[in-house]
Design a protein around this motif. Structure first.
Motif, PDB file in Angstrom:
ATOM      1  N   LEU A 168      -4.606  46.737   3.933  1.00 39.27           N
ATOM      2  CA  LEU A 168      -3.459  45.908   3.871  1.00 39.27           C
ATOM      3  C   LEU A 168      -4.753  44.446   4.238  1.00 39.27           C
ATOM      4  CD1 LEU A 168      -0.831  45.933   4.118  1.00 39.27           C
ATOM      5  CD2 LEU A 168      -0.913  44.967   6.731  1.00 39.27           C
ATOM      6  N   ALA A 169      -4.645  43.948   3.566  1.00 37.24           N
ATOM      7  CA  ALA A 169      -5.120  42.447   3.156  1.00 37.24           C
ATOM      8  C   ALA A 169      -5.057  41.658   4.541  1.00 37.24           C
ATOM      9  CB  ALA A 169      -4.410  41.155   1.655  1.00 37.24           C
TER      10      ALA A 169
ATOM     11  N   ASP B 180      -5.938  38.387   5.907  1.00 34.17           N
ATOM     12  CA  ASP B 180      -5.447  37.165   6.066  1.00 34.17           C
ATOM     13  C   ASP B 180      -3.664  37.285   5.899  1.00 34.17           C
ATOM     14  OD1 ASP B 180      -4.897  38.222   3.172  1.00 34.17           O
ATOM     15  OD2 ASP B 180      -5.512  35.798   2.342  1.00 34.17           O
ATOM     16  N   VAL B 181      -3.504  38.407   6.072  1.00 35.38           N
ATOM     17  CA  VAL B 181      -2.001  38.409   5.915  1.00 35.38           C
ATOM     18  C   VAL B 181      -1.308  38.306   7.514  1.00 35.38           C
ATOM     19  CG1 VAL B 181       0.448  40.597   5.856  1.00 35.38           C
ATOM     20  CG2 VAL B 181      -1.329  39.700   3.595  1.00 35.38           C
ATOM     21  N   ASP B 182       0.077  37.389   7.260  1.00 38.77           N
ATOM     22  CA  ASP B 182       0.373  37.341   8.624  1.00 38.77           C
ATOM     23  C   ASP B 182       1.250  38.764   8.576  1.00 38.77           C
ATOM     24  OD1 ASP B 182       1.678  33.760  10.201  1.00 38.77           O
ATOM     25  OD2 ASP B 182       2.836  36.663  10.913  1.00 38.77           O
TER      26      ASP B 182
ATOM     27  N   VAL C 221       5.695  37.624   9.403  1.00 39.38           N
ATOM     28  CA  VAL C 221       5.858  37.958   7.869  1.00 39.38           C
ATOM     29  C   VAL C 221       5.990  39.214   7.368  1.00 39.38           C
ATOM     30  CG1 VAL C 221       5.284  36.855   5.498  1.00 39.38           C
ATOM     31  CG2 VAL C 221       5.136  35.477   7.462  1.00 39.38           C
ATOM     32  N   ALA C 222       4.623  39.494   7.366  1.00 40.70           N
ATOM     33  CA  ALA C 222       4.887  41.251   6.790  1.00 40.70           C
ATOM     34  C   ALA C 222       5.607  41.621   7.689  1.00 40.70           C
ATOM     35  CB  ALA C 222       3.037  41.788   7.027  1.00 40.70           C
TER      36      ALA C 222
END
Lengths: 198, 198, 198, 198
Positions: C151-152, C154-156, C159-160
């Motif tokens: 998973l990236a 910087d992903v919140d 939100v994910a």
DNA sequence: ACGTAAGCGAGACGGTACGTCATGTCTTATA
DNA sequence: TATAAGACATGACGTACCGTCTCGCTTACGT
């Protein structure tokens, strides 16, 4: 100021009038007085409600007219006078009893009387157009009896009529006892002879 | 199958019951029978509609109970018996006339009678609880008169009662004439003496 | 001033509590949310209404507790972690879809959500006791994926989670399309890979 | 057999219709959904209850029409297309967020959605008349992006729409977090780029 | 013969009351 | 004192009619 404008009676639809009166009578016999509605009468008669409201001021007066129309059909012009007062009265009263025991008449007349009991205007109308003429015929017969010496001369005919015809009406309305021809005869006999020993 | 379950009378609120009966009587006198509504009674009594529907099956029976409650207050145990039958009957009948001329009673009684006229079950109830006992008192008085030789022995007391008390009730209900004490006396005299000359 | 006094929880009847929750769930499944009544629940549970009003401030919170009791039975402690993020998410989401397609759960959950939608206090309670913990588990799994480089960085995660689990919930609630396992898989794939070409 | 007869729409009073829809919207905003009553709407609109029952089968469908009337006022024909997909979606989604944060809309829309959640027929109507057209516009915009090479060719547009617009709707309905424009932007970015590292 | 004005059927309208149901409070008795 | 039971005041439900009004439509009359 929008004063109610009277409709023109000459343009009135006789068909509608008859259909309404017939429907009113039929319905009052079918569903009874309590459940009788203008809405229902209009529907049964195939008529717009307004046509009823245009010509009758109240449900009572409609019912009254319906009753008049029915009663008016076979109206007698005078009470029988065979010379035998008791027999004549018994005949008439037995006929009345039979009429009141006919379910078709019963419902309609109860409805009529209810309206009359609660609406003095209607009561006046009733007194003038139905009860009045009938009373007159009855008094006529009693007057003839008075002349023939079969009735005391000092008897108030108004009271006499009440005495002879009232009890039957009463027993019918209030169901205080079985409404039979025999009762009618007893009433006539008792009214004529009085309660005191002689 | 959802059979209607009867409520438990032991938990009934006497306060509510009394408020309802009082409101019913007051309203029927105020707005008249035609405009009497359960809704209005409930409101005037400060009571929920359901409390009325829970305990009375119909507006008629409620009115009936209200009437009973009112009538029951000053109930006489027996008709007067001074030995003079005519005088006694006149006394009672004049009292009746006065009662019927009291607007408060008038409205309530008309309402009552309307319900009775249209509901045989109510009529039976009325006959048993109100009219029956009253009739018995009247017959009692007449029977006494019979023993005293003031009344013919072969007179049917049922018919006799109808003859004496019926006409007044009738004239009141149908307004066929003024309801006065004098009329009441005439009725008594005529009923006792009969219509025939003697 | 009659301040509402809190009842003593130590004397609470566990039997009644359970019967009430069970009846609530059963009834909401039977008659649906709209026709669910406290009256009905009390009757079905063989319990006085007051017992419900004593312990729950609103129908919503009762429903909420009932739902909690049901959901709490087979609660998972963590989401599966086989190392294959996509497969794990699909597994969980397919299970969710199956649950939502079970009519028993369906009705109850719809009722729940309605209450939540209209009652912020209940929404907060829901967020804290049901949604919160579940969200935490989901975020836990995603965090693990982040560490594993699936998973990236910087992903919140908030939100994910919305992105992966929201669409299924939405489609169920608003019936904007058939709710199938295949749809769930498509959602997972699309959420992970994104909409842009790569 | 008394089949319900459909009223004649040509005679419908536009005044009454509008008053009812306006009153429904105003009341749902004032007293909230739970306390919204047909009785109240009729009163506020100066309309007989029957006029509501004549034209709407349920409170839900009335609310739905009221909502449609409100929403229909400023409806857009198409989503903006500046060539920058992300920017366009963010613009639209921020507007949606603003709308949902307007208390006036909030209450009405929550009411709407509650009805939809519990009434499949209403859900179908909603899908056809409100959600459907909007979805089509959204898919149109995404399709354009696909042609412009800004969206992967194998993406299911249905799923894509759910992914972009679903989370905001969700967060609003269930209050799982603050509903801000920033959140909307994050959703767009994440949906477009996906969760996986690239 | 032809407009125009009335009565007609139909039925929508603003209302009132109906009788039922659920609400939340209160009372009673049972344990 | 918590409970089951259930009566209570309140008030919304959906229905039936009320009496008024507005539609087109047929009559029948006066020009």
């Amino acid at each position: 100021m929008s004063t109610k404008v009277a409709p023109d009676p000459s343009r009135r639809s006789e068909t509608a009038r008859r259909a309404i009166l017939a429907a009113a009578l039929e319905l009052v016999g079918e569903v009874g007085y309590a459940k009788l509605s203008i809405e229902g009468i209009a529907q049964a008669a195939g008529v717009g409600k307004q046509t009823i409201y245009r010509w009758w001021p109240s449900k009572g007066s409609l019912l009254f007219d319906a009753f008049l129309a029915m009663a008016g059909e076979g109206e007698a012009a005078a009470l029988p006078d065979t010379g035998d007062l008791a027999a004549d009265l018994k005949l008439v009263l037995r006929a009345t009893v039979d009429e009141l025991n006919d379910p078709r008449f019963d419902q309609a007349m109860r409805a009529m009387h209810t309206e009359i009991v609660h609406d003095p205007a209607l009561a006046a109308d009733y007194a003038q157009r139905l009860d009045g003429p009938m009373r007159e015929l009855k008094k006529e017969r009693l007057r003839a009896a008075q002349l023939a010496g079969q009735l005391a001369g000092d008897v108030d005919l108004e009271v006499a009529v009440d005495m002879v015809f009232g009890p039957v009406l009463n027993r019918w309305l209030h169901r205080t006892g079985p409404l039979t021809g025999d009762y009618a005869e007893q009433v006539v006999d008792t009214a004529l002879r009085g309660l005191m020993p002689r």
